[in-house]
Design an enzyme around this catalytic site. Structure first.
Site, PDB file in Angstrom:
ATOM      1  N   ASP A 165       0.833  -1.202   0.000  1.00  0.00           N
ATOM      2  CA  ASP A 165       0.000   0.000   0.000  1.00  0.00           C
ATOM      3  C   ASP A 165       0.866   1.249   0.000  1.00  0.00           C
ATOM      4  O   ASP A 165       2.081   1.191   0.198  1.00  0.00           O
ATOM      5  CB  ASP A 165      -1.063  -0.010   1.117  1.00  0.00           C
ATOM      6  CG  ASP A 165      -0.540   0.342   2.491  1.00  0.00           C
ATOM      7  OD1 ASP A 165       0.651   0.654   2.623  1.00  0.00           O
ATOM      8  OD2 ASP A 165      -1.331   0.316   3.436  1.00  0.00           O
TER       9      ASP A 165
ATOM     10  N   ASN B 219      -4.739  12.364   0.477  1.00  0.00           N
ATOM     11  CA  ASN B 219      -6.159  12.708   0.354  1.00  0.00           C
ATOM     12  C   ASN B 219      -6.507  13.967   1.144  1.00  0.00           C
ATOM     13  O   ASN B 219      -7.241  14.831   0.655  1.00  0.00           O
ATOM     14  CB  ASN B 219      -7.037  11.544   0.829  1.00  0.00           C
ATOM     15  CG  ASN B 219      -7.184  10.464  -0.225  1.00  0.00           C
ATOM     16  OD1 ASN B 219      -7.085  10.723  -1.421  1.00  0.00           O
ATOM     17  ND2 ASN B 219      -7.404   9.236   0.204  1.00  0.00           N
TER      18      ASN B 219
ATOM     19  N   HIS C  44      -9.525  13.911  -2.713  1.00  0.00           N
ATOM     20  CA  HIS C  44      -9.683  12.517  -3.151  1.00  0.00           C
ATOM     21  C   HIS C  44      -9.480  12.343  -4.651  1.00  0.00           C
ATOM     22  O   HIS C  44      -9.070  11.265  -5.091  1.00  0.00           O
ATOM     23  CB  HIS C  44     -11.056  11.991  -2.729  1.00  0.00           C
ATOM     24  CG  HIS C  44     -11.154  11.753  -1.254  1.00  0.00           C
ATOM     25  ND1 HIS C  44     -10.730  10.586  -0.655  1.00  0.00           N
ATOM     26  CD2 HIS C  44     -11.596  12.540  -0.234  1.00  0.00           C
ATOM     27  CE1 HIS C  44     -10.911  10.650   0.655  1.00  0.00           C
ATOM     28  NE2 HIS C  44     -11.430  11.828   0.938  1.00  0.00           N
TER      29      HIS C  44
ATOM     30  N   ASP D  53      -7.098   9.597  -6.179  1.00  0.00           N
ATOM     31  CA  ASP D  53      -7.484   8.639  -7.223  1.00  0.00           C
ATOM     32  C   ASP D  53      -6.465   8.625  -8.359  1.00  0.00           C
ATOM     33  O   ASP D  53      -6.130   7.562  -8.902  1.00  0.00           O
ATOM     34  CB  ASP D  53      -8.871   8.989  -7.779  1.00  0.00           C
ATOM     35  CG  ASP D  53      -9.997   8.626  -6.819  1.00  0.00           C
ATOM     36  OD1 ASP D  53      -9.718   7.954  -5.806  1.00  0.00           O
ATOM     37  OD2 ASP D  53     -11.151   9.024  -7.078  1.00  0.00           O
TER      38      ASP D  53
ATOM     39  N   GLU E 140      -6.139   1.940  -0.715  1.00  0.00           N
ATOM     40  CA  GLU E 140      -4.826   2.123  -1.350  1.00  0.00           C
ATOM     41  C   GLU E 140      -4.008   0.840  -1.320  1.00  0.00           C
ATOM     42  O   GLU E 140      -2.802   0.850  -1.516  1.00  0.00           O
ATOM     43  CB  GLU E 140      -4.054   3.259  -0.674  1.00  0.00           C
ATOM     44  CG  GLU E 140      -3.504   2.957   0.692  1.00  0.00           C
ATOM     45  CD  GLU E 140      -4.481   3.220   1.832  1.00  0.00           C
ATOM     46  OE1 GLU E 140      -4.032   3.391   2.969  1.00  0.00           O
ATOM     47  OE2 GLU E 140      -5.710   3.241   1.592  1.00  0.00           O
TER      48      GLU E 140
END
Length: 198
Positions: free
Chosen positions: A70, A78, A83, A87, A113
């Site tokens: 991750d 974020n 966000h 993304d 993630e």
């Protein structure tokens, strides 16, 4: 002759309509299959499809490896940038994965993630090389808006009759150890039997 031409024209139209309808049905079926098996953001396999494919491989191969990774401090990305930027980073990471893993590996977005990679018929040593390759690529890749990010990776090998959840859990423990040791690392947690055999 006129009736015959009319019948031939009608048959042609019916044939074309049936062909178009079958094509539309096929396209819908493909779209539904994509929705059922792919993560809509990254285009990678989703967790359900990943599990399906890996369970098949576990039955056929005795020597496999699995890793979970991750993005380090992803919450900060974020919180700082929003966000949408988060993304974009996830999509960029998925793109890097498709460049590194192109030799039969099965990989997916596992959630949030977190991503997961299965190496069929692969030793831990070779999987470690691949994991480090991806980790190094991400470390030096400029991500959208945020610049550099790093990833932490937990890696393990598998036993043929071991439950999938147990394999994932062991890789997860290795991932948390990588975080605990300062992040941007690959940590291996081998199958217990292998540790007993040494």
């Amino acid at each position: 002759v006129g009736t015959r031409n009319f019948l031939m024209a009608t048959a042609t139209v019916i044939y074309l309509l049936i062909t178009i309808m079958l094509y539309i049905l096929y396209q819908r079926q493909q779209a539904m299959e994509t929705l059922a098996t792919r993560d809509p953001l990254t285009g990678l396999f989703n967790r359900h499809k990943f599990n399906q494919l890996v369970l098949r491989q576990l039955k056929n191969n005795q020597k496999n490896a699995l890793m979970i990774l991750d993005i380090d401090h992803f919450k900060r990305v974020n919180d700082t940038h929003g966000h949408n930027v988060g993304d974009e980073v996830l999509v960029a990471l998925a793109d890097c994965m498709t460049k590194v893993f192109d030799n039969g590996e099965i990989f997916a977005r596992h959630g949030g993630e977190e991503f997961v990679v299965f190496f069929p018929n692969t030793s831990l040593a070779h999987a470690k090389i691949m994991a480090d390759t991806l980790r190094g690529m991400i470390e030096h890749e400029a991500m959208p808006t945020v610049g550099q990010v790093t990833i932490s990776i937990g890696l393990t090998n598998t036993s043929q009759h071991e439950p999938m959840l147990q394999i994932i859990e062991r890789a997860d423990q290795a991932l948390y150890e990588a975080k605990r040791q300062g992040r941007n690392k690959v940590i291996i947690r081998p199958y217990l039997q292998d540790r007993k055999d040494k």
